[in-house]
Every structure is written in C-alpha cells, then in structure tokens.
Design an enzyme around this catalytic site. Structure first.
Site, short mmCIF file in Angstrom:
data_model
loop_
_atom_site.label_atom_id
_atom_site.label_comp_id
_atom_site.label_asym_id
_atom_site.label_seq_id
_atom_site.Cartn_x
_atom_site.Cartn_y
_atom_site.Cartn_z
CE LYS A 44 -2.36 -2.34 3.41
NZ LYS A 44 -2.98 -2.38 4.76
CD GLU A 100 7.90 -0.39 -3.09
OE1 GLU A 100 6.85 0.21 -2.81
OE2 GLU A 100 8.11 -1.59 -2.80
CG ASP A 104 15.11 -1.06 4.03
OD1 ASP A 104 16.09 -0.35 4.30
OD2 ASP A 104 14.58 -1.81 4.87
CE LYS A 132 15.03 3.34 5.65
NZ LYS A 132 14.51 2.35 6.62
CG PHE A 153 11.09 2.80 10.52
CD1 PHE A 153 11.32 1.61 9.84
CD2 PHE A 153 9.78 3.23 10.68
CE1 PHE A 153 10.26 0.86 9.34
CE2 PHE A 153 8.72 2.49 10.18
CZ PHE A 153 8.96 1.31 9.51
CG ASP A 160 3.16 0.63 7.28
OD1 ASP A 160 3.94 0.49 6.32
OD2 ASP A 160 2.85 -0.30 8.05
NE ARG A 166 -0.31 1.60 5.04
CZ ARG A 166 0.76 0.88 4.66
NH1 ARG A 166 1.70 1.45 3.93
NH2 ARG A 166 0.88 -0.38 5.00
P1 IMP Z 1 12.99 -4.06 0.98
O1 IMP Z 1 12.53 -5.34 0.38
O2 IMP Z 1 13.87 -4.28 2.17
O3 IMP Z 1 13.61 -3.10 -0.01
O4 IMP Z 1 11.73 -3.42 1.64
C1 IMP Z 1 10.93 -2.54 1.04
C2 IMP Z 1 9.67 -2.37 1.86
O5 IMP Z 1 9.94 -2.33 3.29
C3 IMP Z 1 9.03 -1.07 1.51
O6 IMP Z 1 8.14 -1.21 0.44
C4 IMP Z 1 8.36 -0.68 2.81
O7 IMP Z 1 7.07 -1.25 2.86
C5 IMP Z 1 9.20 -1.30 3.90
N1 IMP Z 1 10.11 -0.31 4.51
C6 IMP Z 1 11.46 -0.28 4.42
N2 IMP Z 1 11.98 0.76 5.09
C7 IMP Z 1 10.94 1.42 5.64
C8 IMP Z 1 10.83 2.61 6.45
O8 IMP Z 1 11.80 3.30 6.81
N3 IMP Z 1 9.56 2.97 6.80
C9 IMP Z 1 8.45 2.26 6.43
N4 IMP Z 1 8.51 1.15 5.66
C10 IMP Z 1 9.75 0.73 5.27
MG MG Z 2 5.35 -1.42 4.76
#
Ligand code: IMP
Ligand code: MG
Length: 177
Positions: A44, A100, A104, A132, A153, A160, A166
């Site tokens: 979302k 997106e 992260d 990040k 974060f 969220d 959100r």
């Molecule tokens: P990744 O697979 O580790 O790149 O994760 C991506 C997902 O993790 C994003 O689409 C977010 O839903 C969540 N996420 C990663 N970092 C944060 C943050 O700092 N705040 C909120 N959601 C995050």
């Molecule tokens: Mg999330």
C-alpha cells in the site's frame, strides 16, 4: 497539537516532496514521449506517491496496482515475497514503470522485477520516492529516485509503522523514545 507530533519529526515537508515529484514527472514525460506507459504502484505504501507522480506526468498513462507481502525472518525481509494483489491486465509489450515508496534492502523490488520480466513487457523501469542505500543487499537499477536517506525509519506519504501514519502529508522520522 496534531496527532503525530509526539512521535514523528518532519524530514521532507509536503512542498519539498511535491517539488521533487514534479521534477520526476517532467523527466518521465520527456523519456516516454510517443510511448504508452503503465505505472504499476506497489500497495500500500506507494499509493500517495503514485497519485502525485501520475498527476505530474504530462501524457496519458494507465495505472495498475500490485500488492506484495514479505515474509519476515525476525526484523528483516527474507526476500521471499507473496503476491497479494496481481495486475488486472497483461503487460506483454507494454512499457512498465514500477512505482515504489522506498527501496531498503532491495529484496522486494528484485522479486517484483523478476516477476514482471517473466511477462515480457516492452520495458521495465523503477521509480522510488526514497532509497536507503546503506541497507541495500542487492543492486537495483533505480531510474527515477526522489531522495536518498540515511538508515532511519520513516513514515508518512504512504509509509507506515505498523499500518499507522500512512496519511501524513509529509515524510517524517520516528522519534527515538
Ligand atoms: P525491501 O525489500 O527491504 O527493499 O523493503 C521494502 C519495503 O519495506 C518497503 O516497500 C516498505 O514497505 C518497507 N520499509 C522499508 N523501510 C521502511 C521505512 O523506513 N519505513 C516504512 N517502511 C519501510
Ligand atoms: Mg510497509
């Protein structure tokens, strides 16, 4: 005092976000001239960014949503992702821009890119509001990036913390307590 004020510090206010999204929209408009573009927002978290970005693009686009949920091994995504909502139309031979909220570790996006590539679109590019890089586990080619942030974060503008925040019209950082 607004409901979030005790817990969240502003990182990018709404004017800053909208100015940057306008730049991304202008770049996308230029790059996709004469092509048919489909924006695929990842639910979302991307929905606020998707809405703002779509409005900043000065050409017809179609919108699709994909929902994914990651399996968490402890506190981090394991990279194993399940599709909770799939595209409603085939994307064969279409130009796809995945939208997106944040990249992260990159594991979610790697899964999505592999999944979309298997459907043989004409092209696939990536737009993210935040990146990040210090947390990256896999290299993701990001074509349109809003802001690079430190390992903090963040919430708001779709992002969220346990489904909360959100709806903040800015990006904020959770205060350490
Ligand atoms: P990744 O697979 O580790 O790149 O994760 C991506 C997902 O993790 C994003 O689409 C977010 O839903 C969540 N996420 C990663 N970092 C944060 C943050 O700092 N705040 C909120 N959601 C995050
Ligand atoms: Mg999330």
């Amino acid at each position: 005092m607004p409901f979030y004020e005790r817990d969240v510090d502003v990182l990018f206010d709404s004017a800053t976000l909208n100015a940057r999204i306008a730049e991304l929209g202008a770049a996308i408009t230029k790059d996709y001239q004469g092509l048919e573009l489909t924006l695929v927002g990842i639910m979302k978290g991307s929905v606020f960014f998707l809405a703002a970005l779509a409005q900043a693009i000065d050409m017809p686009v179609t919108l699709e949503l994909m929902g994914v949920s990651s399996y968490h091994g402890g506190t981090e995504t394991t990279g194993e992702v399940r599709i909770t909502h799939d595209l409603t139309k085939p994307i064969h031979n279409r130009h796809i821009l995945v939208v997106e909220d944040i990249i992260d570790t990159g594991l979610t996006m790697r899964f999505l890119l592999e999944n979309l590539a298997a459907r043989h679109p004409a092209s696939v590019k990536v737009a993210c509001l935040l990146e990040k890089p210090s947390r990256a586990k896999v290299k993701i080619p990001i074509d349109y990036r809003g802001f690079v942030i430190e390992d903090k974060f963040v919430v708001g503008f779709g992002l969220d913390w346990g489904e909360r925040y959100r709806n903040l019209p800015f990006i904020g950082v959770m205060k350490a307590d």
